[in-house]
Design an enzyme around this catalytic site. Sequence first.
Site, short mmCIF file in Angstrom:
data_model
loop_
_atom_site.label_atom_id
_atom_site.label_comp_id
_atom_site.label_asym_id
_atom_site.label_seq_id
_atom_site.Cartn_x
_atom_site.Cartn_y
_atom_site.Cartn_z
N ASP A 207 0.83 -1.19 0.00
CA ASP A 207 0.00 0.00 0.00
C ASP A 207 0.87 1.25 0.00
O ASP A 207 1.93 1.29 0.64
CB ASP A 207 -0.90 -0.02 1.25
CG ASP A 207 -1.85 1.15 1.31
OD1 ASP A 207 -2.82 1.15 0.53
OD2 ASP A 207 -1.62 2.06 2.13
N GLU A 244 1.35 -0.34 -4.90
CA GLU A 244 0.39 0.70 -5.25
C GLU A 244 1.14 1.98 -5.58
O GLU A 244 1.66 2.66 -4.69
CB GLU A 244 -0.59 0.95 -4.10
CG GLU A 244 -1.66 1.96 -4.48
CD GLU A 244 -2.38 2.56 -3.29
OE1 GLU A 244 -3.50 3.07 -3.49
OE2 GLU A 244 -1.83 2.54 -2.18
#
Length: 493
Positions: A207, A244
């Site tokens: 993330d 990401e």
Amino acid sequence: MFKFATAVILCLAASSTLAQHNPHWWGNRNTIVHLFEWKWSDIAAECENFLGPKGFAGVQVSPVNENIISAGRPWWERYQPISYKLITRSGNEQEFADMVRRCNDVGVRIYVDVLLNHMSGDFDGIAVGTAGSEAEPSKKSYPGVPYSAQDFHPSCEITDWNDRFQVQQCELVGLKDLDQSSEWVRSKLIEFLDHLIELGVAGFRVDAAKHMAADDLSYIYSTISDLNTEHGFPHNARPFIFQEVIDHGHETVSREEYNQLGAVTEFRFSEEIGNAFRGNNALKWLQSWGTGWGFLASGQALTFVDNHDNQRDMGAVLNYKSPKQYKMATAFHLAYPYGISRVMSSFAFDDHDTAPPQDEQERIISPEFDEEGACVNGWICEHRWRQIYAMVGFKNAVRDTELSNWWDNGDSQISFCRGNKGFLAVNNNLYDLSQELQTCLPAGVYCDVICGSLVDGSCTGKSVIVDDSGFGYIHIGSEDFDGVLALHVDARV
């Protein structure tokens, strides 16, 4: 001697990062599903009862470590760590380990969404996590790790997204920003990832990767352990990493800084496929899909129609609320030979912050299924839609074949072959597609797997007769429920 040693280290680092692009799929499987906010026990059962039998390759699971408890239990509380204890509303460490083992046993790999960039956001007073740990976010005090203020970057806001310092050292939406150059922080992150590897996971979705320096991530990735051979991985296998990195093509921090470290989420894929199937771009232009559109190389791109973030935003991105277009876009996604494919499995939401389905005690509830296998109690379960799981089977059947015999009507009716193993046709026009088209398939009768299945030697939906030249009559009405037709060799009558 020094030059030789340096060269060896560089070669080892290069081979290690290349290995981090390998998702370690079983056989011909090649689609990941994101079971967003599911409980570990439910994922284990889903692997055994549905994902394994339907040929899914892996599951991306929600963050596994202890998170802050927020009022109303919005989904995003999972993205605010309090510690690295494996206790969340999805379950505890024992349940997580059981899930990983059971999924691996049926050929379904587990990829964990990990939070290496930050801890929680601000909180008045003492915050309590899902494992009972206490923290004082305003003082950057997280005893459950432990982290203290010296382990974080100084507090600042991101006001200029073209300022590298702000993007990588200030606080993303107020989340306390860890200093990944710190030896202590690195050691705790590596310890956390290594523990998950020991439990049998195949890799990680990282993330907010663009908010961390690529050099720091490179160190962390190269230091974590090889995958656990007790879970069926070969010796010296490296974790699959997909990061990401939101890059619309004009970002100061670009995807190219990360794509050698592992795969990167190709957000432009999501936006452009949404544009096309919403009718804002003719489908004929998709013939050059992939690198021809400026996307990353196929083996570096994690591709998706929507994800848990952008499905909640207004704009071009498609989600389950536009089912016909969504199913057409997903069929194209899984049929076209580009990218590392992930499909979404959502829960219903009315606003950005909607919590996953939960009971009166705010415990996540298990999905329930109707007689056709669809979810009925707040879970959307797109992966259980026949039109989507059938295309997972299509993608397995045509793996390692090339695209050929592209046809279009000059607008938004298209078709193409995948070698001599599969054929897809799509109609996104307001008039019927009725055409003799080259399917490239051996002569025979084939089930359209979008509208039915091959059961006991016959089709439950419509079928297509392919002649000795590979041609078949294809009809997709403009008012048809799905707008797409798919044939493959494993659905031959």
